[in-house]
Design a protein around this motif. Structure first.
Motif, short mmCIF file in Angstrom:
data_model
loop_
_atom_site.label_atom_id
_atom_site.label_comp_id
_atom_site.label_asym_id
_atom_site.label_seq_id
_atom_site.Cartn_x
_atom_site.Cartn_y
_atom_site.Cartn_z
N ARG A 110 22.79 -32.27 -41.55
CA ARG A 110 23.73 -31.53 -42.41
C ARG A 110 25.10 -31.47 -41.76
O ARG A 110 26.12 -31.68 -42.42
CB ARG A 110 23.23 -30.11 -42.66
CG ARG A 110 22.03 -30.02 -43.54
CD ARG A 110 21.61 -28.57 -43.70
NE ARG A 110 20.22 -28.54 -44.08
CZ ARG A 110 19.38 -27.58 -43.76
NH1 ARG A 110 19.79 -26.54 -43.05
NH2 ARG A 110 18.14 -27.63 -44.15
N ARG A 111 25.12 -31.18 -40.47
CA ARG A 111 26.38 -31.12 -39.74
C ARG A 111 27.08 -32.49 -39.77
O ARG A 111 28.28 -32.60 -40.03
CB ARG A 111 26.11 -30.67 -38.30
CG ARG A 111 27.16 -29.83 -37.69
CD ARG A 111 26.83 -29.24 -36.33
NE ARG A 111 25.47 -29.28 -35.84
CZ ARG A 111 24.49 -28.39 -36.12
NH1 ARG A 111 24.75 -27.38 -36.91
NH2 ARG A 111 23.29 -28.51 -35.62
N ARG A 112 26.30 -33.54 -39.52
CA ARG A 112 26.84 -34.90 -39.52
C ARG A 112 27.38 -35.27 -40.91
O ARG A 112 28.46 -35.86 -41.03
CB ARG A 112 25.75 -35.87 -39.08
CG ARG A 112 26.24 -37.23 -38.73
CD ARG A 112 25.24 -38.07 -37.95
NE ARG A 112 23.88 -37.65 -37.92
CZ ARG A 112 22.88 -38.24 -38.57
NH1 ARG A 112 23.10 -39.31 -39.30
NH2 ARG A 112 21.64 -37.79 -38.48
N PHE A 113 26.64 -34.93 -41.94
CA PHE A 113 27.07 -35.26 -43.30
C PHE A 113 28.31 -34.44 -43.69
O PHE A 113 29.22 -34.97 -44.33
CB PHE A 113 25.92 -35.04 -44.29
CG PHE A 113 26.19 -35.59 -45.67
CD1 PHE A 113 26.64 -36.89 -45.84
CD2 PHE A 113 25.98 -34.82 -46.78
CE1 PHE A 113 26.89 -37.42 -47.11
CE2 PHE A 113 26.21 -35.32 -48.06
CZ PHE A 113 26.67 -36.61 -48.22
N ALA A 114 28.35 -33.18 -43.30
CA ALA A 114 29.54 -32.36 -43.56
C ALA A 114 30.75 -32.96 -42.84
O ALA A 114 31.84 -33.07 -43.42
CB ALA A 114 29.32 -30.92 -43.13
N ALA A 169 19.38 -37.10 -33.90
CA ALA A 169 20.74 -36.68 -33.55
C ALA A 169 21.25 -37.38 -32.29
O ALA A 169 22.40 -37.82 -32.25
CB ALA A 169 20.79 -35.17 -33.37
N ARG A 170 20.43 -37.50 -31.28
CA ARG A 170 20.91 -38.11 -30.03
C ARG A 170 21.23 -39.59 -30.23
O ARG A 170 22.13 -40.13 -29.61
CB ARG A 170 19.92 -37.91 -28.89
CG ARG A 170 18.61 -38.62 -29.04
CD ARG A 170 17.68 -38.35 -27.83
NE ARG A 170 16.37 -38.87 -28.06
CZ ARG A 170 16.04 -40.16 -28.03
NH1 ARG A 170 16.94 -41.05 -27.74
NH2 ARG A 170 14.81 -40.56 -28.26
N ILE A 171 20.54 -40.24 -31.13
CA ILE A 171 20.83 -41.65 -31.41
C ILE A 171 22.04 -41.75 -32.34
O ILE A 171 22.93 -42.58 -32.13
CB ILE A 171 19.61 -42.36 -32.02
CG1 ILE A 171 18.49 -42.44 -30.97
CG2 ILE A 171 19.97 -43.75 -32.53
CD1 ILE A 171 17.18 -42.92 -31.49
N ALA A 172 22.10 -40.88 -33.33
CA ALA A 172 23.24 -40.90 -34.26
C ALA A 172 24.55 -40.65 -33.53
O ALA A 172 25.59 -41.17 -33.94
CB ALA A 172 23.04 -39.86 -35.35
N ALA A 173 24.52 -39.89 -32.46
CA ALA A 173 25.74 -39.57 -31.69
C ALA A 173 26.08 -40.65 -30.66
O ALA A 173 27.13 -40.58 -30.04
CB ALA A 173 25.57 -38.22 -30.99
#
Length: 179
Positions: A110-114, A169-173
């Motif tokens: 959600r944070r990433r999409f926002a 999350a750790r991979i997306a970042a």
């Protein structure tokens, strides 16, 4: 009640054929997911056209900033947080889409999409500033900005939702995923 947009008429909207675009770009999505993803694409393209008509053409930087500053309120990471009453079609669409999209996803997603949605919005104010100053960005600045705020991350987030597979999350970042 929010009235007509004043930006698109039915014939114009039909000519865009967002359903076909999304069917091509999300061929494995379920019908319900395809409808949701298509609604997001309709919203983002409508936002862009609405922003052009209401803020870019008249070069209303003050109004544009106030308008854009209000939109994050319609994207709460915490699903228990309410949203303000929409005052226009863009806000109403964002509130509706956010409520239909984020409940099944993690807080990190959600944070990433926002963030990726906000980045798309920020590009509009950058473009408006350039227009108002009759400034053409140099190619390096332009590529840097497009890389930062273009729809790549936003579209990738929607792909994750459409296929029901969040990138951790750790991979997306990580750098390979961000660039």
């Amino acid at each position: 009640m929010i009235e007509g947009s004043g930006v698109w008429d039915e014939q114009d909207f039909d000519s865009h054929d967002y359903a076909l675009l999304c069917a091509y770009t999300h061929p494995d999505a379920s019908p319900a997911e395809l409808d949701l993803v298509t609604d997001w694409y309709v919203w983002v393209f409508f936002f862009d056209d609405h922003f052009l008509e209401v803020y870019k053409r008249p070069q209303d930087q003050t109004g544009a900033k106030a308008y854009l500053d209000r939109l994050p309120a319609f994207m709460p990471v915490d699903v228990s947080v309410g949203v303000p009453e929409p005052t226009n079609a863009v806000e109403a669409g964002l509130a509706d889409l956010w409520a239909r999209t984020v409940p099944t996803m993690s807080d990190a997603w959600r944070r990433r999409f926002a963030d990726s949605t906000r980045a798309l919005l920020e590009e509009s104010i950058w473009e408006l500033s350039n227009i108002s100053e009759t400034r053409v960005p140099n190619p390096v600045e332009y590529v840097e900005m497009r890389r930062k705020v273009g729809g790549r991350a936003w579209s990738a987030d929607l792909v994750e939702h459409a296929v029901g597979a969040e990138v951790p999350a750790r991979i997306a970042a990580s750098r390979p995923m961000r660039y």
